[in-house]
Write a protein that holds these residues in place. Structure first.
Motif, mmCIF file in Angstrom:
data_model
loop_
_atom_site.group_PDB
_atom_site.id
_atom_site.type_symbol
_atom_site.label_atom_id
_atom_site.label_comp_id
_atom_site.label_asym_id
_atom_site.label_seq_id
_atom_site.Cartn_x
_atom_site.Cartn_y
_atom_site.Cartn_z
ATOM 1 N N PRO A 1 0.721 -1.557 0.275
ATOM 2 C CA PRO A 1 0.144 -0.013 0.084
ATOM 3 C C PRO A 1 0.956 1.290 -0.174
ATOM 4 O O PRO A 1 2.117 1.422 0.412
ATOM 5 C CB PRO A 1 -1.183 0.197 1.422
ATOM 6 C CG PRO A 1 -1.319 -1.495 1.846
ATOM 7 C CD PRO A 1 0.539 -1.830 0.825
ATOM 8 N N LEU A 2 0.363 2.183 -0.503
ATOM 9 C CA LEU A 2 1.025 3.474 -0.336
ATOM 10 C C LEU A 2 0.786 4.190 0.598
ATOM 11 O O LEU A 2 0.984 5.074 0.823
ATOM 12 C CB LEU A 2 0.210 4.709 -2.067
ATOM 13 C CG LEU A 2 0.343 4.034 -3.258
ATOM 14 C CD1 LEU A 2 -0.454 4.985 -3.747
ATOM 15 C CD2 LEU A 2 1.657 3.866 -3.504
ATOM 16 N N GLY A 3 -0.939 3.919 1.787
ATOM 17 C CA GLY A 3 -0.744 4.773 2.983
ATOM 18 C C GLY A 3 -1.348 4.321 3.433
ATOM 19 O O GLY A 3 -1.819 3.282 4.535
ATOM 20 N N ASN A 4 -3.017 3.911 2.503
ATOM 21 C CA ASN A 4 -4.144 3.226 3.065
ATOM 22 C C ASN A 4 -3.745 1.666 2.987
ATOM 23 O O ASN A 4 -3.666 0.478 1.348
ATOM 24 C CB ASN A 4 -5.259 3.340 2.442
ATOM 25 C CG ASN A 4 -6.446 2.956 2.883
ATOM 26 O OD1 ASN A 4 -6.445 1.926 3.544
ATOM 27 N ND2 ASN A 4 -8.125 3.995 2.794
ATOM 28 N N LEU A 5 -3.652 0.744 4.441
ATOM 29 C CA LEU A 5 -3.760 -0.525 4.386
ATOM 30 C C LEU A 5 -4.648 -1.206 3.372
ATOM 31 O O LEU A 5 -4.549 -2.652 3.626
ATOM 32 C CB LEU A 5 -3.827 -0.991 5.929
ATOM 33 C CG LEU A 5 -2.666 -0.790 6.915
ATOM 34 C CD1 LEU A 5 -2.238 -0.322 8.203
ATOM 35 C CD2 LEU A 5 -0.422 -0.055 5.881
ATOM 36 N N ILE B 1 9.394 -6.295 -0.716
ATOM 37 C CA ILE B 1 8.863 -5.298 -1.286
ATOM 38 C C ILE B 1 9.415 -4.055 -0.871
ATOM 39 O O ILE B 1 10.965 -3.944 -0.664
ATOM 40 C CB ILE B 1 7.745 -5.390 0.159
ATOM 41 C CG1 ILE B 1 8.910 -5.533 0.932
ATOM 42 C CG2 ILE B 1 6.968 -6.685 -0.132
ATOM 43 C CD1 ILE B 1 7.809 -5.070 2.761
ATOM 44 N N SER B 2 8.757 -2.749 -0.972
ATOM 45 C CA SER B 2 9.555 -1.641 -1.061
ATOM 46 C C SER B 2 8.534 -0.869 -0.154
ATOM 47 O O SER B 2 7.836 -1.274 0.480
ATOM 48 C CB SER B 2 9.142 -0.925 -2.574
ATOM 49 O OG SER B 2 8.590 -0.857 -3.207
ATOM 50 N N ASP B 3 9.475 0.507 0.317
ATOM 51 C CA ASP B 3 8.287 1.000 1.385
ATOM 52 C C ASP B 3 6.904 1.580 1.158
ATOM 53 O O ASP B 3 5.686 0.978 1.752
ATOM 54 C CB ASP B 3 9.394 2.502 1.705
ATOM 55 C CG ASP B 3 10.260 2.187 3.092
ATOM 56 O OD1 ASP B 3 10.452 1.187 2.720
ATOM 57 O OD2 ASP B 3 11.079 3.528 2.477
ATOM 58 N N ALA B 4 7.011 1.391 -0.069
ATOM 59 C CA ALA B 4 5.513 1.744 -0.341
ATOM 60 C C ALA B 4 5.042 1.737 -2.356
ATOM 61 O O ALA B 4 6.220 2.110 -2.933
ATOM 62 C CB ALA B 4 4.477 3.062 -0.175
ATOM 63 N N GLY B 5 3.883 1.013 -2.624
ATOM 64 C CA GLY B 5 4.168 0.138 -3.927
ATOM 65 C C GLY B 5 4.925 -0.679 -4.816
ATOM 66 O O GLY B 5 5.021 -1.215 -3.533
ATOM 67 N N PRO C 1 -0.505 -1.729 -5.372
ATOM 68 C CA PRO C 1 -0.350 -0.198 -5.703
ATOM 69 C C PRO C 1 0.751 0.055 -6.549
ATOM 70 O O PRO C 1 1.695 -0.362 -5.560
ATOM 71 C CB PRO C 1 -0.442 0.321 -4.161
ATOM 72 C CG PRO C 1 -1.479 -1.124 -3.374
ATOM 73 C CD PRO C 1 -1.209 -1.849 -4.487
ATOM 74 N N SER C 2 0.185 1.632 -7.035
ATOM 75 C CA SER C 2 1.927 2.149 -8.253
ATOM 76 C C SER C 2 1.290 3.589 -7.329
ATOM 77 O O SER C 2 -0.068 3.880 -8.498
ATOM 78 C CB SER C 2 2.139 2.144 -8.897
ATOM 79 O OG SER C 2 2.917 2.516 -9.803
ATOM 80 N N ALA C 3 2.319 4.636 -7.137
ATOM 81 C CA ALA C 3 1.440 5.886 -7.482
ATOM 82 C C ALA C 3 1.633 6.053 -8.282
ATOM 83 O O ALA C 3 0.682 7.514 -9.211
ATOM 84 C CB ALA C 3 2.687 6.452 -6.322
ATOM 85 N N LEU C 4 2.333 5.728 -8.906
ATOM 86 C CA LEU C 4 2.471 6.975 -11.303
ATOM 87 C C LEU C 4 1.411 6.274 -11.444
ATOM 88 O O LEU C 4 0.302 7.019 -12.202
ATOM 89 C CB LEU C 4 3.579 5.689 -12.252
ATOM 90 C CG LEU C 4 3.539 5.796 -12.728
ATOM 91 C CD1 LEU C 4 3.791 6.732 -13.659
ATOM 92 C CD2 LEU C 4 4.543 4.469 -13.109
ATOM 93 N N ILE C 5 1.059 5.231 -11.149
ATOM 94 C CA ILE C 5 -0.947 5.086 -12.148
ATOM 95 C C ILE C 5 -1.851 5.395 -11.538
ATOM 96 O O ILE C 5 -2.554 6.013 -12.018
ATOM 97 C CB ILE C 5 -0.638 3.181 -11.924
ATOM 98 C CG1 ILE C 5 0.519 2.430 -13.018
ATOM 99 C CG2 ILE C 5 -1.838 2.634 -12.589
ATOM 100 C CD1 ILE C 5 0.342 3.187 -14.299
ATOM 101 N N LEU D 1 -0.939 10.125 -1.598
ATOM 102 C CA LEU D 1 -1.653 9.364 -2.243
ATOM 103 C C LEU D 1 -2.419 8.190 -1.384
ATOM 104 O O LEU D 1 -1.494 6.907 -1.010
ATOM 105 C CB LEU D 1 -1.606 8.510 -3.961
ATOM 106 C CG LEU D 1 -0.705 10.023 -4.731
ATOM 107 C CD1 LEU D 1 -0.404 8.628 -5.950
ATOM 108 C CD2 LEU D 1 -2.890 9.961 -5.242
ATOM 109 N N THR D 2 -3.840 7.740 -0.801
ATOM 110 C CA THR D 2 -4.230 7.405 -0.677
ATOM 111 C C THR D 2 -4.101 7.509 1.390
ATOM 112 O O THR D 2 -4.571 6.811 1.889
ATOM 113 C CB THR D 2 -4.039 5.430 -0.899
ATOM 114 O OG1 THR D 2 -2.625 5.674 0.384
ATOM 115 C CG2 THR D 2 -3.844 5.304 -2.520
ATOM 116 N N LYS D 3 -3.275 8.665 1.299
ATOM 117 C CA LYS D 3 -3.297 8.968 2.838
ATOM 118 C C LYS D 3 -4.399 9.952 2.892
ATOM 119 O O LYS D 3 -5.308 10.468 2.525
ATOM 120 C CB LYS D 3 -2.188 9.152 2.445
ATOM 121 C CG LYS D 3 -0.852 8.302 2.814
ATOM 122 C CD LYS D 3 0.200 8.811 2.769
ATOM 123 C CE LYS D 3 1.662 7.616 2.837
ATOM 124 N NZ LYS D 3 2.653 8.659 2.103
#
Length: 284
Positions: free
Chosen positions: A14-18, A84-88, A116-120, A192-194
């Motif tokens: 997730p970018l922010g929203n679990l 996994i990365s920190d987000a996305g 999730p992908s912040a770009l998309i 995004l999503t937060k």
């Protein structure tokens, strides 16, 4: 490929929203031997939330060249590994490429677990054209290098997408203002999503002031989107070109013939005149 080797999973988080975490992602992270995380401290709350107790190892931009062969050895022994990365999505401006390349060269399956992908996410909600886009990742940190990069993109027709940090967003927007036409459409997506998710539309000329006057707009993680250079519209033919085209059409020429003859007479691009002729004919 040998069935005795492990599988390398690239798992989007997730970018922010679990709640954006997929069922498949949870199952994969529960089943692998180890999770290679960009920041183990950052990832632990997410894993705890979903009851994932799989061991973690650090895998980030500062150690990935050394850590990749170690993870590859585990895969060769038959252990499955998740990145996994920190987000996305991993590898998208995040660590992972050296390991994926080594794994594929060794005949080990690299399996994406999309999410999730912040770009998309930013592109889909920006209101800018998204059928074609150019992803530039993070622009150079230094102003001169950043402006040089932006100049190379000035005439691209795709929507341009960049990641930016809160520390450099004002400088980046200032450089965009200096390079791009003031009326070029631009969108800013942050957090995004937060809880404080914000997506605003502006222009290259106005975006810097918009962010500069609002301290809250200078916080968080940013995706900046700049609309590509638009194709010349049919109505952009000049008055003389329109006059010649009109005479030919009124004289009984077909759209195709009128465009060809007007192009010879005026020197304007045939395609441009053809579009203008089509528009004129359909309006009658």
């Amino acid at each position: 490929m040998s069935q005795s080797k492990g599988v390398l999973y690239l798992v989007a988080t997730p970018l922010g929203n679990l709640a954006d975490f997929s069922f498949r992602a949870v199952e994969v992270l529960q089943s692998v031997a180890v999770i290679a995380a960009e920041d183990t401290r950052h990832s632990r709350p997410l894993l705890n939330h979903y009851g994932i107790g799989t061991p973690l190892v650090a895998y980030h931009e500062h150690n990935e060249d050394a850590a990749a062969p170690q993870l590859l050895a585990r895969l060769e022994r038959g252990e499955s590994v998740a990145v996994i990365s920190d987000a996305g999505t991993p590898l998208i401006s995040d660590p992972g490429f050296p390991l994926v390349r080594l794994a594929r060269q060794a005949g080990i399956r690299a399996v994406p677990v999309p999410g999730p992908s912040a770009l998309i996410a930013a592109l889909s909600a920006s209101g800018l054209p998204c059928d074609h886009f150019h992803f530039g990742g993070f622009l150079p940190r230094k102003g001169e290098a950043r402006r040089s990069e932006l100049k190379t993109l000035l005439d691209r027709r795709e929507t341009l997408v960049f990641y930016e940090s809160s520390h450099r967003v004002l400088d980046c927007l200032e450089d965009i203002n200096a390079i791009f036409p003031a009326d070029r459409p631009l969108a800013i997506a942050r957090e995004l999503t937060k809880h404080y998710e914000t997506i605003v539309n502006s222009t290259a000329g106005a975006a810097h002031a918009l962010v500069a006057q609002d301290a809250d707009m200078q916080k968080g993680e940013f995706v900046l989107l700049v609309q590509g250079k638009r194709e010349t519209a049919a109505e952009d033919i000049d008055a003389e070109q329109a006059r010649v085209l009109g005479i030919l059409l009124d004289g009984g020429c077909s759209v195709k013939s009128a465009a060809a003859m007007a192009a010879e007479i005026t020197g304007a691009p045939r395609k441009l005149l053809y579009q203008a002729a089509l528009k004129r004919s359909s309006a009658q």
